[in-house]
Structures are given as structure tokens and as C-alpha cells.
Design a protein around this motif. Structure first.
Motif, PDB file in Angstrom:
ATOM      1  N   PRO A 184      -5.362   6.106  12.928  1.00 43.10           N
ATOM      2  CA  PRO A 184      -4.617   5.222  13.741  1.00 43.10           C
ATOM      3  C   PRO A 184      -5.118   3.813  13.887  1.00 43.10           C
ATOM      4  O   PRO A 184      -4.879   2.963  14.856  1.00 43.10           O
ATOM      5  N   GLN A 185      -6.203   3.386  13.249  1.00 41.86           N
ATOM      6  CA  GLN A 185      -6.989   2.234  13.699  1.00 41.86           C
ATOM      7  C   GLN A 185      -6.729   1.052  12.719  1.00 41.86           C
ATOM      8  O   GLN A 185      -6.643   1.155  11.344  1.00 41.86           O
ATOM      9  N   ASP A 186      -6.525  -0.237  13.334  1.00 40.47           N
ATOM     10  CA  ASP A 186      -6.452  -1.475  12.598  1.00 40.47           C
ATOM     11  C   ASP A 186      -8.059  -2.010  12.424  1.00 40.47           C
ATOM     12  O   ASP A 186      -8.687  -2.121  13.427  1.00 40.47           O
ATOM     13  N   TRP A 187      -8.284  -2.371  11.268  1.00 39.45           N
ATOM     14  CA  TRP A 187      -9.694  -3.215  11.247  1.00 39.45           C
ATOM     15  C   TRP A 187      -9.486  -4.626  10.716  1.00 39.45           C
ATOM     16  O   TRP A 187      -8.305  -4.853   9.971  1.00 39.45           O
ATOM     17  N   MET A 188     -10.354  -5.627  11.054  1.00 36.50           N
ATOM     18  CA  MET A 188     -10.401  -6.884  10.365  1.00 36.50           C
ATOM     19  C   MET A 188     -11.402  -6.714   9.355  1.00 36.50           C
ATOM     20  O   MET A 188     -12.667  -6.282   9.458  1.00 36.50           O
ATOM     21  N   ILE A 189     -10.992  -7.364   8.176  1.00 32.58           N
ATOM     22  CA  ILE A 189     -12.037  -7.439   7.086  1.00 32.58           C
ATOM     23  C   ILE A 189     -12.701  -8.510   7.027  1.00 32.58           C
ATOM     24  O   ILE A 189     -12.144  -9.785   7.191  1.00 32.58           O
ATOM     25  N   SER A 198      -9.539  -6.767  26.026  1.00 30.28           N
ATOM     26  CA  SER A 198      -8.354  -7.079  26.103  1.00 30.28           C
ATOM     27  C   SER A 198      -7.440  -6.765  27.274  1.00 30.28           C
ATOM     28  O   SER A 198      -7.806  -5.447  27.855  1.00 30.28           O
ATOM     29  N   ASP A 199      -6.641  -7.415  28.121  1.00 33.87           N
ATOM     30  CA  ASP A 199      -5.794  -6.925  28.755  1.00 33.87           C
ATOM     31  C   ASP A 199      -4.571  -5.947  28.123  1.00 33.87           C
ATOM     32  O   ASP A 199      -3.897  -5.315  28.743  1.00 33.87           O
ATOM     33  N   SER A 200      -4.683  -6.135  26.814  1.00 32.33           N
ATOM     34  CA  SER A 200      -3.843  -5.308  26.484  1.00 32.33           C
ATOM     35  C   SER A 200      -4.115  -4.344  25.052  1.00 32.33           C
ATOM     36  O   SER A 200      -5.083  -4.959  24.585  1.00 32.33           O
ATOM     37  N   SER A 201      -3.525  -3.364  24.705  1.00 29.52           N
ATOM     38  CA  SER A 201      -3.953  -2.652  23.312  1.00 29.52           C
ATOM     39  C   SER A 201      -3.560  -3.323  22.198  1.00 29.52           C
ATOM     40  O   SER A 201      -3.885  -2.965  21.225  1.00 29.52           O
ATOM     41  N   LYS A 202      -2.659  -4.286  22.470  1.00 36.18           N
ATOM     42  CA  LYS A 202      -1.808  -4.938  21.226  1.00 36.18           C
ATOM     43  C   LYS A 202      -2.724  -5.987  20.696  1.00 36.18           C
ATOM     44  O   LYS A 202      -3.532  -6.832  21.406  1.00 36.18           O
ATOM     45  N   VAL A 203      -2.733  -6.179  19.509  1.00 35.23           N
ATOM     46  CA  VAL A 203      -3.713  -7.092  18.886  1.00 35.23           C
ATOM     47  C   VAL A 203      -2.880  -8.532  18.258  1.00 35.23           C
ATOM     48  O   VAL A 203      -3.503  -9.510  17.776  1.00 35.23           O
ATOM     49  N   HIS A 204      -1.583  -8.386  18.717  1.00 30.65           N
ATOM     50  CA  HIS A 204      -0.726  -9.690  18.076  1.00 30.65           C
ATOM     51  C   HIS A 204       0.568  -9.582  18.899  1.00 30.65           C
ATOM     52  O   HIS A 204       0.938  -8.813  19.560  1.00 30.65           O
ATOM     53  N   LYS A 263     -12.285 -13.029  21.028  1.00 27.02           N
ATOM     54  CA  LYS A 263     -12.820 -13.498  22.425  1.00 27.02           C
ATOM     55  C   LYS A 263     -14.157 -14.134  22.267  1.00 27.02           C
ATOM     56  O   LYS A 263     -14.473 -15.192  23.065  1.00 27.02           O
ATOM     57  N   ALA A 264     -14.891 -13.033  21.935  1.00 26.63           N
ATOM     58  CA  ALA A 264     -16.491 -13.386  21.786  1.00 26.63           C
ATOM     59  C   ALA A 264     -16.820 -14.502  21.095  1.00 26.63           C
ATOM     60  O   ALA A 264     -17.577 -15.471  21.177  1.00 26.63           O
ATOM     61  N   PHE A 320      -5.817 -11.242  15.433  1.00 20.16           N
ATOM     62  CA  PHE A 320      -6.485 -10.487  16.200  1.00 20.16           C
ATOM     63  C   PHE A 320      -6.870 -11.368  17.702  1.00 20.16           C
ATOM     64  O   PHE A 320      -7.902 -10.793  18.248  1.00 20.16           O
ATOM     65  N   ARG A 321      -6.111 -12.305  17.861  1.00 19.69           N
ATOM     66  CA  ARG A 321      -6.865 -13.078  18.790  1.00 19.69           C
ATOM     67  C   ARG A 321      -6.906 -12.543  20.095  1.00 19.69           C
ATOM     68  O   ARG A 321      -7.639 -13.042  21.346  1.00 19.69           O
TER      69      ARG A 321
END
Length: 331
Positions: A40-45, A325-331, A96-97, A89-90
Motif C-alpha cells: 500500500p506504499q508510495d515511494w520516491m525514487i 505532515s498534517d495529512s496522510s496525503k502526499v499531493h 519538508k526536511a 511529495f511536498r
């Protein structure tokens, strides 16, 4: 908090076990950005390479800062530019880091993330392994395990490692890997450049990675390749040699998808640790004062450690939770 940390460490241990198969035939190792999904996971390459005829991806979980290496064929993949990937992924702790590190990029020394969770009673320990002819200060690792074995195992520590140190200290490296395999410590491996160039004569603004002729692509990517060939799992953290950088160099590092990590407590320079500090010592045999200061710090916290009132924190957890994040959404 600690339950989450242990859960992440267990996941990381599984991934590291998988990564222990050393990648000895790496080719076409390159910066590559995109989105990868395996339910169920999104990853950044952030990287792509080939090894023994198979295609691999270097992936970052943007919520937990966990990294892993996996075969590309296991994922649904979409290639992106770095700008597009950061925008996608902002809202995640990872991006954010990076944003925070770039905002703190103007200092000639100690740019990047300098401290972790100020609300926590404890520290994140980072130990640098710069090139050295002296052996590893093994007492650091045996002491932290002895102090924490009844309250916190594996004990998290972040090691900033150079390519030259890996090449010259194979016995020490194998010893560290064995400690991790036996679940005595959990290591977050930080990229500290390959050569760690330094001049005793040049001013800071022309020294270390700012020295003329430095190939930053080599310094970053060759270190990652050396980690993989030695069975280490690279993190998304980078520590500047000498903690020296300028704004342009910081942006070069973040453009690799890496988060610069500084310190607010370099013990050998008399900087006292505070709750949430990212503590810096050198474990390469060149800084006995810092090592002794850290051992004395551990001894002074013996009772607090026994009561779980003073702990060592996973560097990823410290940075991750600060930028949750305040939200579990990434976009």
C-alpha cells in the motif's frame, strides 16, 4: 513514540538483511527521480542502477525517511523531474526536511538540520568516520550497548562514513556490521563524501568540498556505491566534511535528494548537548576528547537511562516527527 521507533527499526532490520547481499557488479548508477508504488506504499525514487543484469531502484519512504534498495520490476513506476517529484511529495516530512535544510543554507559551517526533537529527553548520536590511519574507537559502541541493553535495543546510532574509510578499515567495518546483525546497535549510514578532502592552509570558503576541482557527483555517488558494495544501506542524510558548505553546495546536495545534517553539540568543541540535540563525535580515532566526553555523558545519565528517562533516538525518527505532515496525503 518509542513503539513507533521500534516498529520502524524492525522494518529496517528486515530491509537491511535483504540489502546484505553486496552489490558487487553495479553499473549505470545514476540520479533518477520518480514515483514508485507497491501496495500500500508510495515511494520516491532517487537512484537507479543495474547489478548482475537486474535493474534496481534506491527508494525513500517520504513519510518515515526509511530507505531501501529493491528490484524495479516489483513496482509501478513513473519517472519525474526532481522539481515535479518534490512538488508531488511536498507535504511529506522528507520534502519538508529538505526545505528546512535549504532555508538554513547560508552558514559557512553547520548548514542543514542541526537538532531533532527538543521535547524529547535524550539525543540523536552521530559519529563521523573520516579518513584516518587510526583504528575505530570501538569503546563507543560497546559502552552504549552496555548502558542501554536493558532498556533500548538495538541502540540507534548514525554513522557518517567516507569512501576512503570504508576502503582502509574493512575489519572495523565488518565489526560494526556484526554488531548490527546481532541487534546490539542499529546504524543509520550517512554519506560523508568519498575523499573528505581537507587542506591545513586554505580558508574555510575554499576548503573541504568547496576546494577547487572537487567533483561533487563523484563524492556523493561513489560513496553510495561503496556502501552498497559493502552491504550497507545508504540513508537520505549527508554530512558535510568539516561541516563546511555554502549555499550553492547545499543546493547541490539537496538536488541529490539528500538532507544535510549538522549538529548543535560537537562535544570535542565544548558544545553541551541539550534535549533533542544531534550530537557529533568522531569515532575514527582522531578525537579522543570527544569520545571521552561522550562516555562521561553516558555515565552521568546512568540512572536516567535505567528509568528510560534519557534515551538515544533514531536520527530518522527525530527528523521525521519534526516535519510530520498534517495529512496522510502526499499531493
Amino acid at each position: 513514540m518509542k513503539q513507533l521507533c521500534l516498529f520502524i527499526l524492525l522494518i529496517g532490520s528486515t530491509i537491511i538483511a535483504k540489502a546484505q547481499t553486496n552489490y558487487l557488479n553495479i553499473s549505470n548508477y545514476k540520479v533518477y527521480y520518480g514515483w514508485a508504488h507497491h501496495f500500500p506504499q508510495d515511494w520516491m525514487i532517487i537512484r537507479q542502477f543495474e547489478n548482475s543484469g537486474k535493474s534496481y531502484l534506491f527508494l525513500v519512504n517520504p513519510q518515515t525517511l526509511e530507505t531501501k534498495i529493491d528490484e524495479a520490476g516489483f513496482y509501478e513506476v513513473k519517472s519525474m523531474t526532481y522539481a515535479v517529484a518534490r512538488a508531488y511529495f511536498r507535504n511529506t516530512p522528507y520534502i519538508k526536511a529538505i526545505d528546512r535544510a535549504e532555508k538554513q543554507s547560508k552558514n559557512i559551517q553547520d548548514a542543514g538540520i542541526e537538532s531533532g526533537l527538543p521535547k524529547e529527553t535524550g539525543i540523536s548520536l552521530t559519529a563521523d568516520l573520516c579518513p584516518s590511519h587510526r583504528p575505530l574507537d570501538r569503546v563507543i559502541f560497546t559502552d552504549i550497548y552496555q548502558q542501554f541493553q536493558k532498556v533500548e535495543t538495538p541502540v540507534p546510532v548514525a554513522l557518517s562514513i567516507t569512501g576512503v574509510w570504508m576502503r582502509q578499515h574493512q575489519n572495523d567495518l565488518q565489526w560494526l556490521k556484526q554488531l548490527q546483525k546481532e541487534h546490539e546497535i542499529y546504524i543509520t549510514w550517512i554519506n560523508h563524501s568519498y575523499n573528505h578532502r581537507v587542506s591545513a592552509k586554505l580558508p574555510l570558503k575554499e576548503n573541504f568540498l568547496l576546494e577547487a576541482g572537487t567533483d561533487i557527483n563523484y563524492e556523493v555517488l561513489e560513496t553510495e556505491k561503496a556502501m552498497l558494495k559493502n552491504g550497507l544501506l545508504p540513508s537520505i542524510f549527508f554530512r558535510f566534511p568539516g561541516l563546511v558548505s555554502d549555499q550553492q553546495l547545499v543546493y547541490k546536495i539537496t538536488n541529490f535528494g539528500l538532507i544535510p545534517i549538522g549538529t548543535d553539540a560537537w562535544l570535542a568543541k565544548g558544545q553541551a548537548s541539550q534535549p533533542g540535540s544531534i550530537v557529533l563525535i568522531h569515532a575514527n580515532g582522531n578525537e579522543p576528547v570527544g569520545v571521552n566526553d561522550f562516555i562521561n555523558l553516558l555515565k552521568s545519565k546512568t540512572q536516567s537511562i535505567a528509568k528510560k528517562q534519557w534515551l538515544l533516538y533514531d536520527l530518522r525518527e527525530s527528523v521525521d516527527e519534526e516535519f510530520e505532515s498534517d495529512s496522510s496525503k502526499v499531493h
